[in-house]
Design an enzyme around this catalytic site. Sequence first.
Site, PDB file in Angstrom:
ATOM      1  N   ILE A  26       0.737  -1.095   0.026  1.00 28.86           N
ATOM      2  CA  ILE A  26      -0.044   0.030   0.035  1.00 28.86           C
ATOM      3  C   ILE A  26       0.834   1.272   0.077  1.00 28.86           C
ATOM      4  O   ILE A  26       1.796   1.378   0.607  1.00 28.86           O
ATOM      5  CB  ILE A  26      -0.645  -0.008   1.263  1.00 28.86           C
ATOM      6  CG1 ILE A  26      -1.701  -1.421   1.468  1.00 28.86           C
ATOM      7  CG2 ILE A  26      -1.866   1.320   1.201  1.00 28.86           C
ATOM      8  CD1 ILE A  26      -2.572  -1.627   0.592  1.00 28.86           C
ATOM      9  N   ASP A  92       7.009   3.199  -1.478  1.00 33.19           N
ATOM     10  CA  ASP A  92       7.026   2.228  -0.547  1.00 33.19           C
ATOM     11  C   ASP A  92       6.881   2.421   1.102  1.00 33.19           C
ATOM     12  O   ASP A  92       6.008   1.937   1.699  1.00 33.19           O
ATOM     13  CB  ASP A  92       8.203   1.437  -0.596  1.00 33.19           C
ATOM     14  CG  ASP A  92       7.790  -0.277  -0.162  1.00 33.19           C
ATOM     15  OD1 ASP A  92       6.921  -0.643  -0.068  1.00 33.19           O
ATOM     16  OD2 ASP A  92       9.013  -1.023   0.083  1.00 33.19           O
ATOM     17  N   ASN A 151      10.484   0.861   8.752  1.00 40.03           N
ATOM     18  CA  ASN A 151      10.828   2.201   8.613  1.00 40.03           C
ATOM     19  C   ASN A 151      11.931   2.697   7.536  1.00 40.03           C
ATOM     20  O   ASN A 151      11.945   3.666   7.092  1.00 40.03           O
ATOM     21  CB  ASN A 151      11.250   2.753   9.983  1.00 40.03           C
ATOM     22  CG  ASN A 151      12.366   2.033  10.709  1.00 40.03           C
ATOM     23  OD1 ASN A 151      12.606   0.934  10.319  1.00 40.03           O
ATOM     24  ND2 ASN A 151      12.808   2.614  11.909  1.00 40.03           N
ATOM     25  N   GLU A 248      18.368  -5.694  16.799  1.00 42.04           N
ATOM     26  CA  GLU A 248      18.211  -4.158  16.639  1.00 42.04           C
ATOM     27  C   GLU A 248      16.977  -3.911  16.976  1.00 42.04           C
ATOM     28  O   GLU A 248      15.982  -3.933  16.034  1.00 42.04           O
ATOM     29  CB  GLU A 248      18.712  -3.591  15.283  1.00 42.04           C
ATOM     30  CG  GLU A 248      20.143  -3.876  14.834  1.00 42.04           C
ATOM     31  CD  GLU A 248      21.035  -2.908  15.672  1.00 42.04           C
ATOM     32  OE1 GLU A 248      20.750  -2.020  16.460  1.00 42.04           O
ATOM     33  OE2 GLU A 248      22.485  -3.059  15.560  1.00 42.04           O
ATOM     34  N   CYS A 282      14.098   4.284  15.119  1.00 39.97           N
ATOM     35  CA  CYS A 282      14.130   3.352  16.445  1.00 39.97           C
ATOM     36  C   CYS A 282      14.844   4.236  17.466  1.00 39.97           C
ATOM     37  O   CYS A 282      14.820   4.253  18.632  1.00 39.97           O
ATOM     38  CB  CYS A 282      15.044   2.051  16.209  1.00 39.97           C
ATOM     39  SG  CYS A 282      16.378   2.465  15.068  1.00 39.97           S
ATOM     40  N   GLU A 456      25.580  -3.482  14.611  1.00 39.96           N
ATOM     41  CA  GLU A 456      25.663  -3.250  13.163  1.00 39.96           C
ATOM     42  C   GLU A 456      26.710  -2.119  12.817  1.00 39.96           C
ATOM     43  O   GLU A 456      26.841  -1.253  13.720  1.00 39.96           O
ATOM     44  CB  GLU A 456      24.559  -3.090  12.403  1.00 39.96           C
ATOM     45  CG  GLU A 456      23.558  -4.015  12.655  1.00 39.96           C
ATOM     46  CD  GLU A 456      22.208  -3.984  11.771  1.00 39.96           C
ATOM     47  OE1 GLU A 456      21.578  -3.009  11.706  1.00 39.96           O
ATOM     48  OE2 GLU A 456      21.990  -5.055  11.030  1.00 39.96           O
TER      49      GLU A 456
HETATM   50  P1  NDP Z   1       8.205  -5.781  14.222  1.00 34.61           P
HETATM   51  O1  NDP Z   1       8.826  -6.058  15.415  1.00 34.61           O
HETATM   52  O2  NDP Z   1       6.701  -5.677  14.037  1.00 34.61           O
HETATM   53  O3  NDP Z   1       8.525  -6.517  13.089  1.00 34.61           O
HETATM   54  C1  NDP Z   1       9.934  -6.831  12.362  1.00 34.61           C
HETATM   55  C2  NDP Z   1      10.236  -7.606  11.475  1.00 34.61           C
HETATM   56  O4  NDP Z   1       9.930  -8.964  12.241  1.00 34.61           O
HETATM   57  C3  NDP Z   1       9.097  -7.727  10.526  1.00 34.61           C
HETATM   58  O5  NDP Z   1       9.678  -8.046   9.297  1.00 34.61           O
HETATM   59  C4  NDP Z   1       8.165  -8.647  10.972  1.00 34.61           C
HETATM   60  O6  NDP Z   1       7.494  -9.339   9.847  1.00 34.61           O
HETATM   61  C5  NDP Z   1       9.141  -9.903  11.420  1.00 34.61           C
HETATM   62  N1  NDP Z   1       8.356 -10.762  12.398  1.00 34.61           N
HETATM   63  C6  NDP Z   1       7.521 -10.522  13.224  1.00 34.61           C
HETATM   64  N2  NDP Z   1       7.136 -11.594  13.979  1.00 34.61           N
HETATM   65  C7  NDP Z   1       8.018 -12.475  14.009  1.00 34.61           C
HETATM   66  C8  NDP Z   1       8.221 -13.704  14.269  1.00 34.61           C
HETATM   67  N3  NDP Z   1       7.473 -14.293  15.319  1.00 34.61           N
HETATM   68  N4  NDP Z   1       9.469 -14.387  14.055  1.00 34.61           N
HETATM   69  C9  NDP Z   1      10.125 -13.666  12.613  1.00 34.61           C
HETATM   70  N5  NDP Z   1       9.979 -12.681  12.286  1.00 34.61           N
HETATM   71  C10 NDP Z   1       8.937 -12.086  12.803  1.00 34.61           C
HETATM   72  O7  NDP Z   1       8.784  -4.274  13.687  1.00 34.61           O
HETATM   73  P2  NDP Z   1       8.071  -3.254  12.806  1.00 34.61           P
HETATM   74  O8  NDP Z   1       8.212  -3.636  11.494  1.00 34.61           O
HETATM   75  O9  NDP Z   1       7.043  -2.552  13.391  1.00 34.61           O
HETATM   76  O10 NDP Z   1       9.148  -2.022  13.020  1.00 34.61           O
HETATM   77  C11 NDP Z   1       9.110  -1.040  14.014  1.00 34.61           C
HETATM   78  C12 NDP Z   1      10.206  -1.590  15.093  1.00 34.61           C
HETATM   79  O11 NDP Z   1      11.240  -1.712  14.618  1.00 34.61           O
HETATM   80  C13 NDP Z   1      10.183  -0.440  16.288  1.00 34.61           C
HETATM   81  O12 NDP Z   1      10.152  -1.148  17.480  1.00 34.61           O
HETATM   82  C14 NDP Z   1      11.536   0.198  15.995  1.00 34.61           C
HETATM   83  O13 NDP Z   1      12.250   0.587  17.150  1.00 34.61           O
HETATM   84  C15 NDP Z   1      12.404  -1.099  15.513  1.00 34.61           C
HETATM   85  N6  NDP Z   1      13.703  -0.619  14.765  1.00 34.61           N
HETATM   86  C16 NDP Z   1      14.823  -0.930  15.473  1.00 34.61           C
HETATM   87  C17 NDP Z   1      15.877  -0.273  14.632  1.00 34.61           C
HETATM   88  C18 NDP Z   1      17.241  -0.598  15.247  1.00 34.61           C
HETATM   89  O14 NDP Z   1      18.119  -0.574  14.436  1.00 34.61           O
HETATM   90  N7  NDP Z   1      17.667  -0.656  16.668  1.00 34.61           N
HETATM   91  C19 NDP Z   1      15.854   0.370  13.565  1.00 34.61           C
HETATM   92  C20 NDP Z   1      14.615   0.577  12.860  1.00 34.61           C
HETATM   93  C21 NDP Z   1      13.508  -0.261  13.548  1.00 34.61           C
HETATM   94  P3  NDP Z   1       5.955  -8.593   9.377  1.00 34.61           P
HETATM   95  O15 NDP Z   1       5.910  -7.405  10.034  1.00 34.61           O
HETATM   96  O16 NDP Z   1       6.275  -8.534   7.818  1.00 34.61           O
HETATM   97  O17 NDP Z   1       4.858  -9.538   9.685  1.00 34.61           O
END
Ligand code: NDP
Length: 482
Positions: A26, A92, A151, A248, A282, A456
């Site tokens: 989307i 995206d 993000n 991360e 993050c 990283e």
């Molecule tokens: P999520 O934790 O929801 O998802 C992260 C990834 O993990 C997605 O690809 C998701 O799949 C996948 N995932 C979800 N459940 C599982 C599982 N049980 N097993 C394996 N993979 C799984 O994070 P968001 O995508 O909502 O991103 C936001 C979060 O990421 C925030 O908390 C942010 O702080 C953190 N973040 C941290 C960074 C860092 O470097 N420290 C940098 C950027 C973001 P899907 O969503 O496709 O279902």
Amino acid sequence: MRIPELVHFVDGGPLADPAGPPLPVIDPATGREIARGHGATAAVIERALAAAARAQPAWGAMRPVERARILHRAVALIRARAEELARLETLDTGKPIAETRVADWPSGAEALEYFAGLAPTVTGRTIPLGGDMVYTLREPVGLCVGIGAWNYPSQIACWKAAPALALGNAMVFKPSELTPLGAIRLAEILTEAGLPPGVFNVVLGGGDVGAALVTDRRVAKVSLTGSVPTGRRVYAMAAEGIRAVTMELGGKSPLIVFEDADLEDAVGAAMLGNFYSAGQVCSNGTRVFVQEAIAQRFLDRLAERSRAIRLGDPMEESTQMGPLISAAQRDRVLAHLRTALAEGARLVCGGRAPDRPGFFVEPTVLADVTDAMTIAREEVFGPVMSVLTFAGEEEVIARANATEYGLAAGVFTRDLARAHRVVARLEAGTCWINAYNLTPVEAPFGGVKASGVGRENGHAAVEHYTREKSVYLGLGKVEAPF
Ligand code: NDP
């Protein structure tokens, strides 16, 4: 209008399998479907893992300079297509084109460039034993799984692929189901640059696909960028198979502004650290601690500058803030705002979802926030800044550290002795003094406490994508007691 198909990238080329659950992509700025993929089936996951496992030994055995040459070619392709890639990222993610031109793919390209340069310098050690000796080999860990958040989808894919591939590993990468376009494009570019088939594969899908990858017996290492709850689950699954991890995760980082700070710089940094990418970063400094004497002046200037932020179509050159990633994320952010106001926070500016298509929320500043409020404890991941006040140094250090997170922290002051003294005591993986949210590839990046494990970027990543083998070299007679 026909919706473009998006397919997995496995073993050097596209792989379609419409049997998987539909995966609409989307455009967050309009709410319209711009592409449609399918979550990976067990057959696709197996093909990706098998391809990576098959490709890794030869890739790992190549001379590092030869691997580097391929990655450098990919860097050149990314730079030659910079504008097209920035537009793809904007489509995206909904992030303004003014951001994606300078942040996302450019940072990804730098990671590839950095690790391509670093890989040929990675060597083992010799350890003299006064006769016999030990030498060590730095070996690839093998098959790595990368899982990304939404993000910074292309940057995350590059930050994981770059050290993994440069150091001789193969990777199966799963992007967030919300933002799959960039990782697929990265796989295409790497292949065009000469990467052998199977070394970098992308499978689409949600958490179930991620879980299937993490638990496969061929996988040696898992690198996740995501939220703390997901991190806990993935870390536990990886532990079951004694797999190495890099985690991360999220944060609730403090940004501390002392009364002697350059006010204009501190306000600018607080805005950068809360409103860039519509607050979906993050390491954002979402708890802005301002020393009492300057709190009112800080808030006045902050409100003035925040109200001037141009929200709008992210493809417009002049747009400074785009939408959030999804309707669900917008609704989560608005729910956080309602809770904050109900708990006693004061709305300084913003606070609404503009009446227009897409998932927009205005840049929002909350004052009178206290440590106990939900908004000061939980990650919001949206354009919401909480301003808290403090009296003295000891107090603010204690309050800054009173969180389960430990990703980042910032200090603004003209007193450099104080700046160093304070950052030395802040529980965070990355600290900035008179700056915020700058993450050059040369510097290790990662969290402490619940914000993560491992690093990283920088030399630190070598530790996480190689293992050290000790080889004992007997140079004398074997003295057996038997
Ligand atoms: P999520 O934790 O929801 O998802 C992260 C990834 O993990 C997605 O690809 C998701 O799949 C996948 N995932 C979800 N459940 C599982 C599982 N049980 N097993 C394996 N993979 C799984 O994070 P968001 O995508 O909502 O991103 C936001 C979060 O990421 C925030 O908390 C942010 O702080 C953190 N973040 C941290 C960074 C860092 O470097 N420290 C940098 C950027 C973001 P899907 O969503 O496709 O279902």
